[in-house]
Design an enzyme around this catalytic site. Structure first.
Site, PDB file in Angstrom:
ATOM      1  N   ASP A 141      19.882  17.171   8.975  1.00  0.00           N
ATOM      2  CA  ASP A 141      20.638  15.929   9.177  1.00  0.00           C
ATOM      3  C   ASP A 141      21.067  15.826  10.630  1.00  0.00           C
ATOM      4  O   ASP A 141      22.111  15.273  10.960  1.00  0.00           O
ATOM      5  CB  ASP A 141      21.858  15.909   8.254  1.00  0.00           C
ATOM      6  N   ASP A 169      17.651  14.179   5.506  1.00  0.00           N
ATOM      7  CA  ASP A 169      18.267  12.859   5.488  1.00  0.00           C
ATOM      8  C   ASP A 169      17.558  11.975   6.529  1.00  0.00           C
ATOM      9  O   ASP A 169      16.925  12.479   7.456  1.00  0.00           O
ATOM     10  CB  ASP A 169      19.766  12.967   5.835  1.00  0.00           C
ATOM     11  N   ASN A 170      17.645  10.661   6.357  1.00  0.00           N
ATOM     12  CA  ASN A 170      17.259   9.689   7.384  1.00  0.00           C
ATOM     13  C   ASN A 170      15.784   9.651   7.761  1.00  0.00           C
ATOM     14  O   ASN A 170      15.445   9.369   8.924  1.00  0.00           O
ATOM     15  CB  ASN A 170      18.069   9.917   8.681  1.00  0.00           C
ATOM     16  N   GLU A 199      23.833   5.313   4.226  1.00  0.00           N
ATOM     17  CA  GLU A 199      25.252   5.463   3.854  1.00  0.00           C
ATOM     18  C   GLU A 199      26.025   4.161   4.098  1.00  0.00           C
ATOM     19  O   GLU A 199      25.881   3.512   5.123  1.00  0.00           O
ATOM     20  CB  GLU A 199      25.908   6.610   4.653  1.00  0.00           C
TER      21      GLU A 199
END
Ligand SMILES: Cc1cc(-c2n[nH]c(CCNC(=O)c3cc(-c4ccc(F)cc4)cc(O)c3O)n2)ccn1
Ligand SMILES: [Mg+2]
Length: 214
Positions: A141, A169-170, A199
């Site tokens: 992350d 993530d992402n 988010e």
């Protein structure tokens, strides 16, 4: 005088969360970031997916790349068995300073080792510095353009084994296309994604799950 966003997040935790109660810390940050100001925590929707992966893997050793304010650090640490070793790397000293206080407010400072510095500098030193052989779980992350190079570096340093799980993530926003391309085309990995949202927004986002099979 100017108060940074990370300081406002910390104040929200100290004002609204109960000391020693990780769930109240998570709730306080999510309330602040959905009602007051967006911040790049993994958030509750992706956080629940993260929780389920941590619970399923039940890791004895965990590496988190990118601590930020410690939101995902608290989520992960609160689910680990007592003997687990959990290292989280943060590049930005101001983020690290806030994260230490958020982790302490949750009462989890004994479960986590927060290390300051760049992932590429620290990954080669982890084995001897922390007495860790391999990681059961890695949560990526941090800088999105370092996902691929750091995954290759972890391989080279012998920090990953058959059965290790990497969760990223992402991969859509801000995105890590070279990482996704590489792991999808490699026979070493079995990968799939969990559909979710960026988010505190309705923007589409995935959590990318990677299992090492060879
Ligand atoms: C050890 C080490 C650690 C680091 C490091 N530590 N902390 C970070 C932060 C990285 N995270 C992000 O940049 C990030 C960005 C967005 C976002 C931003 C703006 C948008 F419009 C939309 C989405 C959303 C997210 O969920 C993110 O995680 N890097 C760097 C190097 N070495
Ligand atoms: Mg993120």
């Amino acid at each position: 005088q100017f108060v940074s966003l990370r300081q406002r997040i910390l104040s929200a935790v100290q004002k609204n969360a109960t000391r020693g109660d990780p769930r109240s810390v998570i709730r306080a940050i999510d309330q602040f970031c959905s009602q007051k100001e967006w911040a790049m925590n993994v958030g509750n929707e992706k956080g629940c997916i993260l929780d389920s992966v941590v619970s399923e893997v039940n890791p004895a050793t965990v590496l988190e790349l990118g601590t930020y304010c410690g939101y995902s650090t608290v989520r992960i640490a609160s689910l680990l068995p007592p003997y687990a070793k959990f290292i989280t790397l943060e590049f930005n000293p101001d983020f690290a300073a806030v994260a230490r206080q958020v982790i302490a407010w949750a009462g989890l400072e004994d479960k986590v080792q927060l290390v300051e510095g760049a992932s590429s500098d620290w990954i080669p030193k982890i084995k001897e510095q922390f007495g860790i052989k391999t990681f059961d779980l890695v949560f990526l992350d941090h800088w999105k353009e370092h996902y691929l190079s750091d995954t290759k570096l972890m391989e080279e340093c012998g920090l990953l084994r058959k059965g290790s799980v990497l969760l990223a993530d992402n991969v859509i926003c801000p995105g890590a296309p070279d990482y996704v391309e590489y792991v999808r085309s490699s026979p070493r990995y079995k990968s799939h994604y969990f559909r979710s949202h960026l988010e505190y927004t309705k923007a589409e986002e995935n959590l990318w799950y990677l299992g090492i099979i060879e």
